[in-house]
Design a protein around this motif. Sequence first.
Motif, short mmCIF file in Angstrom:
data_model
loop_
_atom_site.label_atom_id
_atom_site.label_comp_id
_atom_site.label_asym_id
_atom_site.label_seq_id
_atom_site.Cartn_x
_atom_site.Cartn_y
_atom_site.Cartn_z
N LEU A 65 0.25 16.48 -1.78
CA LEU A 65 0.08 17.19 -3.04
C LEU A 65 -1.34 16.95 -3.55
O LEU A 65 -1.97 17.81 -4.12
N ALA A 66 -1.82 15.72 -3.31
CA ALA A 66 -3.16 15.32 -3.74
C ALA A 66 -3.62 14.16 -2.86
O ALA A 66 -2.81 13.49 -2.23
N VAL A 67 -4.93 13.93 -2.87
CA VAL A 67 -5.51 12.80 -2.15
C VAL A 67 -6.52 12.13 -3.08
O VAL A 67 -7.34 12.81 -3.70
N PHE A 68 -6.45 10.80 -3.15
CA PHE A 68 -7.43 10.03 -3.92
C PHE A 68 -8.47 9.50 -2.93
O PHE A 68 -8.14 8.86 -1.94
N HIS A 69 -9.75 9.78 -3.23
CA HIS A 69 -10.88 9.35 -2.41
C HIS A 69 -11.59 8.22 -3.17
O HIS A 69 -12.30 8.50 -4.14
N THR A 102 0.83 -1.20 0.00
CA THR A 102 0.00 0.00 0.00
C THR A 102 0.86 1.26 0.00
O THR A 102 0.34 2.36 0.14
N PHE A 103 2.17 1.11 -0.17
CA PHE A 103 3.09 2.25 -0.23
C PHE A 103 3.97 2.09 -1.47
O PHE A 103 4.51 1.03 -1.73
N VAL A 136 -5.77 7.53 -0.55
CA VAL A 136 -4.40 7.41 -1.07
C VAL A 136 -3.81 8.81 -1.05
O VAL A 136 -4.35 9.72 -1.68
N HIS A 137 -2.72 8.96 -0.30
CA HIS A 137 -2.05 10.25 -0.16
C HIS A 137 -0.89 10.31 -1.15
O HIS A 137 -0.06 9.40 -1.19
N ILE A 138 -0.84 11.37 -1.94
CA ILE A 138 0.22 11.57 -2.94
C ILE A 138 1.05 12.75 -2.46
O ILE A 138 0.51 13.82 -2.19
N ARG A 139 2.36 12.51 -2.34
CA ARG A 139 3.27 13.56 -1.87
C ARG A 139 4.49 13.61 -2.76
O ARG A 139 4.90 12.59 -3.32
#
Length: 170
Positions: A78-82, A44-45, A67-70
């Motif tokens: 930077l973004a988050v996937f829901h 998951t990473f 899902v955290h995007i950095r």
Amino acid sequence: MRAMWNATKPPLEWVDPMVRVPKYELHAGEEVLARLSLEPLCRTFATVETAEGRWTFKQTGIFTTLVHIREAGVDQDLAVFHPGLLGRGRLRFRDGETFQWRRARHDGGWSFRDRDGRVVLTLRLEPAPPGEPWPRRTRAEVDITAEGRPNPRMPLLTAIGWFLMLLHPL
């Protein structure tokens, strides 16, 4: 590593160069445009590297996942996937830009759509060999549409899409 915009041989394709090792490469012919590595014990990473930047993707939560995007080395998203139902979802960047993640076809294809509903990127899994009912998850063709080409986030979207396909085998 060559920038995605300078690739000389389409089509773009995510491949699994080392069978059973969770490392993938985005190819244009023999050129490598991106690398995505999943943590072996915690799939998951992921870390992603392209000529355009380096990022990390991390799925969190059990019942309600994100899902955290950095950017690599940065502690702010930077973004988050829901995620939504059946693998669908919404990707929201910090600046407000959003993309919808939807099934593109029943042949293993998924796509990102922009705010206006236009497809900007589609990933299609390698078809199943004769006699096997499911597509393989070791190879996916990437199609960037004319609407998607000008978006500077396309290398990142390409990697996020592949990560989502690896995470959620629908």
